[in-house]
Design an enzyme around this catalytic site. Structure first.
Site, short mmCIF file in Angstrom:
data_model
loop_
_atom_site.label_atom_id
_atom_site.label_comp_id
_atom_site.label_asym_id
_atom_site.label_seq_id
_atom_site.Cartn_x
_atom_site.Cartn_y
_atom_site.Cartn_z
N LYS A 130 0.84 -1.20 0.00
CA LYS A 130 0.00 0.00 0.00
C LYS A 130 0.88 1.26 0.00
CE LYS A 130 -1.89 1.76 3.69
NZ LYS A 130 -2.63 1.95 4.93
N ASP A 148 -6.44 1.05 0.79
CA ASP A 148 -6.45 1.19 2.25
C ASP A 148 -7.84 0.77 2.76
OD1 ASP A 148 -8.16 3.28 1.73
OD2 ASP A 148 -7.12 4.72 3.00
#
Ligand code: SF4
Length: 259
Positions: A130, A148
């Protein structure tokens, strides 16, 4: 959220792109909210942003960036001093470890520079997939999808995926949009998650996506109740964009925003 049994893959992709277009109009201010002037600064800020608001990170980083301008500075940093500087962001001991180890790894393996490839970034301490995509998209202009918690929740509510694994979600949603749009799409989805489509009580009755969203009704649909749930500096604009009277948005909503 389960997928509609009658919607074709093509229909779903078309709806996804419509959602993307509405989000572009809804969140013209969407961007990476972590202040940074270089890939290293963004890497540091993203490490600090774990379990912390971007606003809080931005309060801490000016001093930190001035004190440690290079990877070598983090590699040789005094642990206690770093801990003190980043304490307000929480989990400061772990984050200090990550910053020092990141500095060391960059010096040892990458001449002190943050690499611009996903495969290299994910091997660095404190940097998962991420974070790597945030760095690629915002410091290197390489399109990246940032899955996320907000992103996961919203694309599932929209019925665009039933996956729970972030990497599978990244690939499935990525296939629905042109690559060049990935980074901004991620910002816009995250903005919508922070400001409108909250985890507990989404503001369905004041949401610009109501007509495209199979989860409409998860939160209050009555405009006055929904308007109270909008958050962030553009809460009143968000109400107006959804056809709801901006006056229904209370003053405190304009200040608050989910992390
Ligand atoms: S209609 Fe409700 S569930 Fe759907 S995106 Fe908007 S706020 Fe989220």
């Amino acid at each position: 959220m389960t997928r509609s049994a009658t919607e074709t893959d093509l229909g779903r992709t078309r709806r996804a792109r419509r959602i993307g277009r509405v989000l572009t109009e809804t969140h013209p201010d969407a961007l990476c909210e972590l202040d940074h002037g270089s890939p290293l600064e963004l890497a540091v800020a993203t490490i600090l942003s774990a379990q912390c608001t971007d606003k809080k990170v931005n309060e801490v980083t000016p001093k930190l960036f001035a004190r440690y301008p290079t990877a070598a500075d983090y590699a040789g940093a005094d642990r206690g001093e770093v801990e003190e500087m980043i304490r307000p962001t929480g989990f400061y001991r772990n984050k200090t470890n990550s910053l020092i180890q990141l500095g060391q790894a960059l010096v040892e393996r990458h001449d002190g520079q943050v690499p611009g490839r996903l495969a290299d970034l994910v091997t660095l301490p404190g940097i998962g997939r991420k974070t790597a995509n945030v760095i690629l998209g915002n410091a290197f202009d390489v399109p990246g999808i940032t899955v996320d918690t907000h992103f996961q929740r919203l694309v599932r509510r929209w019925g665009l995926t039933i996956e729970t694994d972030p990497v599978k979600i990244e690939h499935e949603i990525g296939a629905m949009f042109p690559k060049r749009d990935w980074t901004m799409l991620s910002h816009r989805i995250i903005f919508h998650g922070r400001r409108v489509c909250h985890a507990r009580k989404p503001a369905c009755g004041a949401c610009t996506l109501a007509k495209l969203c199979p989860s409409y009704g998860t939160g209050p649909t009555e405009p006055a109740a929904a308007a109270k749930l909008l958050k962030g500096p553009r809460a009143r604009d968000l109400a107006a964009a959804a056809g709801v009277d901006p006056e229904l948005v209370p003053a405190q909503a304009v200040q608050a925003e989910a992390p």
